[in-house]
Design an enzyme around this catalytic site. Structure first.
Site, PDB file in Angstrom:
ATOM      1  N   GLY A 229       1.085   9.120  -4.234  1.00 11.88           N
ATOM      2  CA  GLY A 229       2.204   9.920  -3.728  1.00 11.88           C
ATOM      3  C   GLY A 229       2.176  11.308  -4.329  1.00 11.88           C
ATOM      4  O   GLY A 229       1.434  12.187  -3.910  1.00 11.88           O
TER       5      GLY A 229
ATOM      6  N   SER B  13       2.556   5.952  -9.370  1.00 12.46           N
ATOM      7  CA  SER B  13       2.303   6.861 -10.497  1.00 12.46           C
ATOM      8  C   SER B  13       0.832   6.935 -10.903  1.00 12.46           C
ATOM      9  O   SER B  13       0.522   7.027 -12.087  1.00 12.46           O
ATOM     10  CB  SER B  13       3.189   6.487 -11.691  1.00 12.46           C
ATOM     11  OG  SER B  13       4.562   6.690 -11.369  1.00 12.46           O
TER      12      SER B  13
ATOM     13  N   GLY C 214       6.773   7.023  -8.314  1.00 11.28           N
ATOM     14  CA  GLY C 214       7.428   8.288  -8.655  1.00 11.28           C
ATOM     15  C   GLY C 214       8.115   8.303 -10.009  1.00 11.28           C
ATOM     16  O   GLY C 214       8.879   9.216 -10.303  1.00 11.28           O
TER      17      GLY C 214
ATOM     18  N   LYS D  37       4.417  12.031   1.995  1.00 10.59           N
ATOM     19  CA  LYS D  37       5.853  11.760   2.212  1.00 10.59           C
ATOM     20  C   LYS D  37       6.504  12.909   2.987  1.00 10.59           C
ATOM     21  O   LYS D  37       5.847  13.525   3.820  1.00 10.59           O
ATOM     22  CB  LYS D  37       6.547  11.487   0.871  1.00 10.59           C
ATOM     23  CG  LYS D  37       5.823  10.434   0.038  1.00 10.59           C
ATOM     24  CD  LYS D  37       6.645   9.916  -1.102  1.00 10.59           C
ATOM     25  CE  LYS D  37       5.792   8.986  -1.948  1.00 10.59           C
ATOM     26  NZ  LYS D  37       6.555   8.294  -2.964  1.00 10.59           N
TER      27      LYS D  37
ATOM     28  N   GLU E 172       9.844   2.869   0.348  1.00 10.22           N
ATOM     29  CA  GLU E 172      10.893   3.836   0.717  1.00 10.22           C
ATOM     30  C   GLU E 172      11.401   3.569   2.133  1.00 10.22           C
ATOM     31  O   GLU E 172      12.582   3.782   2.420  1.00 10.22           O
ATOM     32  CB  GLU E 172      10.353   5.268   0.551  1.00 10.22           C
ATOM     33  CG  GLU E 172      10.231   5.613  -0.932  1.00 10.22           C
ATOM     34  CD  GLU E 172       9.178   6.656  -1.272  1.00 10.22           C
ATOM     35  OE1 GLU E 172       8.681   7.344  -0.368  1.00 10.22           O
ATOM     36  OE2 GLU E 172       8.852   6.759  -2.478  1.00 10.22           O
TER      37      GLU E 172
ATOM     38  N   ASN F  70      -0.339  10.000   0.211  1.00 14.09           N
ATOM     39  CA  ASN F  70       0.896   9.860   0.988  1.00 14.09           C
ATOM     40  C   ASN F  70       1.769  11.072   0.665  1.00 14.09           C
ATOM     41  O   ASN F  70       2.396  11.124  -0.383  1.00 14.09           O
ATOM     42  CB  ASN F  70       1.598   8.553   0.582  1.00 14.09           C
ATOM     43  CG  ASN F  70       2.964   8.396   1.206  1.00 14.09           C
ATOM     44  OD1 ASN F  70       3.314   9.124   2.142  1.00 14.09           O
ATOM     45  ND2 ASN F  70       3.747   7.455   0.706  1.00 14.09           N
TER      46      ASN F  70
ATOM     47  N   GLU G  63       2.197  -1.782  -4.513  1.00  7.98           N
ATOM     48  CA  GLU G  63       2.958  -0.692  -5.115  1.00  7.98           C
ATOM     49  C   GLU G  63       4.234  -1.251  -5.738  1.00  7.98           C
ATOM     50  O   GLU G  63       5.244  -1.416  -5.024  1.00  7.98           O
ATOM     51  CB  GLU G  63       3.337   0.338  -4.047  1.00  7.98           C
ATOM     52  CG  GLU G  63       2.153   0.958  -3.348  1.00  7.98           C
ATOM     53  CD  GLU G  63       2.494   2.347  -2.808  1.00  7.98           C
ATOM     54  OE1 GLU G  63       1.857   3.302  -3.236  1.00  7.98           O
ATOM     55  OE2 GLU G  63       3.431   2.462  -1.990  1.00  7.98           O
TER      56      GLU G  63
ATOM     57  N   HIS H  58       6.121   0.867   3.526  1.00 12.24           N
ATOM     58  CA  HIS H  58       6.297   1.509   2.213  1.00 12.24           C
ATOM     59  C   HIS H  58       7.688   1.164   1.687  1.00 12.24           C
ATOM     60  O   HIS H  58       8.641   1.057   2.457  1.00 12.24           O
ATOM     61  CB  HIS H  58       6.142   3.029   2.361  1.00 12.24           C
ATOM     62  CG  HIS H  58       6.049   3.730   1.047  1.00 12.24           C
ATOM     63  ND1 HIS H  58       7.158   3.980   0.294  1.00 12.24           N
ATOM     64  CD2 HIS H  58       4.991   4.204   0.352  1.00 12.24           C
ATOM     65  CE1 HIS H  58       6.787   4.586  -0.832  1.00 12.24           C
ATOM     66  NE2 HIS H  58       5.471   4.738  -0.812  1.00 12.24           N
TER      67      HIS H  58
HETATM   68  C1  PEP Z   1       3.784   6.124  -3.106  1.00 16.55           C
HETATM   69  O1  PEP Z   1       4.903   6.448  -2.777  1.00 16.55           O
HETATM   70  O2  PEP Z   1       3.029   5.562  -2.299  1.00 16.55           O
HETATM   71  C2  PEP Z   1       3.369   6.433  -4.459  1.00 16.55           C
HETATM   72  C3  PEP Z   1       2.429   5.711  -4.978  1.00 16.55           C
HETATM   73  O3  PEP Z   1       4.042   7.455  -5.110  1.00 16.55           O
HETATM   74  P1  PEP Z   1       3.717   8.058  -6.560  1.00 16.55           P
HETATM   75  O4  PEP Z   1       2.210   8.174  -6.657  1.00 16.55           O
HETATM   76  O5  PEP Z   1       4.380   9.390  -6.581  1.00 16.55           O
HETATM   77  O6  PEP Z   1       4.256   7.107  -7.551  1.00 16.55           O
END
Ligand code: PEP
Length: 246
Positions: free
Chosen positions: A226, A205, A171, A10, A97, A8, A165, A95
């Site tokens: 991400g 993460s 993040g 973003k 976000e 992703n 998630e 998601h």
């Molecule tokens: C995401 O936003 O889908 C995600 C998993 O982000 P990150 O891997 O940066 O935590």
């Protein structure tokens, strides 16, 4: 179940960065694990560029959102059919976000997922609790409600992927314990059991250093990545971690 590792991207990068990232992923994937499905989800404007870079490869292309309507007066929005028209096979929906930045409810996510499925896409429906919800012991109840409300009728293992998630892990560099991931994935699996063998991804993460451990958890069928998906070597190292458990 064959793992899926999805990137992703973003709202990151530029056209040039997208082109070079996809070229690097493609090169590394040619020598990478054949037992893992790969998917990249660039920002909307770069989908054609990235799709061109993926032509002839087995790496799938996806969007990061779509509208619930098939077409019409929805300024600034993108339909599922438009994504399909550009060669996308998947779309990330709900998601955290988008739930936070755009106030998306689970009922809206279900309508978007229905639109995606109607357009022939696979909907990757994201769910996950906040830190306060986990601390209050409500994580499973929150995720259960999100799944019940976000997964539309007609969704099944051929057109639906769930991404668990935890909001507090996205993040932040923090991840739940392997035991907590296992427990949540088992719960999610029980909730969608009547939809067939739906892939349930872990996201939050995921890095090269923790991928093998997380992907080895029973009921984890891949990762939604991400930050680490913006580095081809890291993304492919995560895919290698998923391959170990394939
Ligand atoms: C995401 O936003 O889908 C995600 C998993 O982000 P990150 O891997 O940066 O935590």
């Amino acid at each position: 179940m064959r793992p899926l590792v999805a990137g992703n991207w973003k709202m990151n990068g530029s056209r040039a960065m997208a082109a070079s990232l996809v070229a690097e992923i493609r090169t590394l994937a040619a020598a990478g694990p054949a037992s893992v499905d790969l998917l990249v989800c660039p920002p909307f404007p770069y989908i054609p560029e990235v799709g061109g870079g993926l032509a002839g490869s087995a790496i799938a292309l996806g969007g990061q959102d779509c509208h619930m309507a098939a077409a019409g007066a929805h300024t600034g929005d993108v339909s599922a059919a438009m994504l399909a028209d550009l060669g996308c096979s998947h779309v990330i929906l709900g998601h955290s976000e988008r739930r936070a930045d755009h106030g998306e409810s689970s009922l809206l996510v279900a309508a978007k997922a229905k639109a995606a499925i109607d357009a022939g896409l696979t909907a990757i429906v994201c769910v996950g609790e906040t830190e306060a919800e986990r601390d209050a012991g409500k994580a499973e109840n929150i995720v259960e409600k999100q799944i019940i409300e976000s997964v539309p009728a007609g969704a099944n293992s051929s057109n639906l992927v769930i991404a668990y998630e935890p909001v507090w892990a996205i993040g932040t560099g923090r991840t739940p314990s392997v035991a907590d991931v296992a427990a949540m994935h088992r719960h999610i699996r029980s909730l969608v059991a009547d939809r067939g063998p739906v892939r349930v991804l872990y996201g939050g993460s995921v890095k090269p250093a923790n991928a093998a451990e997380l992907m080895a958890v029973a009921e984890v069928n891949g990762a939604l990545v991400g930050g680490a998906s913006l580095k081809a070597a890291d993304f492919m190292a995560i895919a290698a971690g998923a391959a170990v458990s394939a």
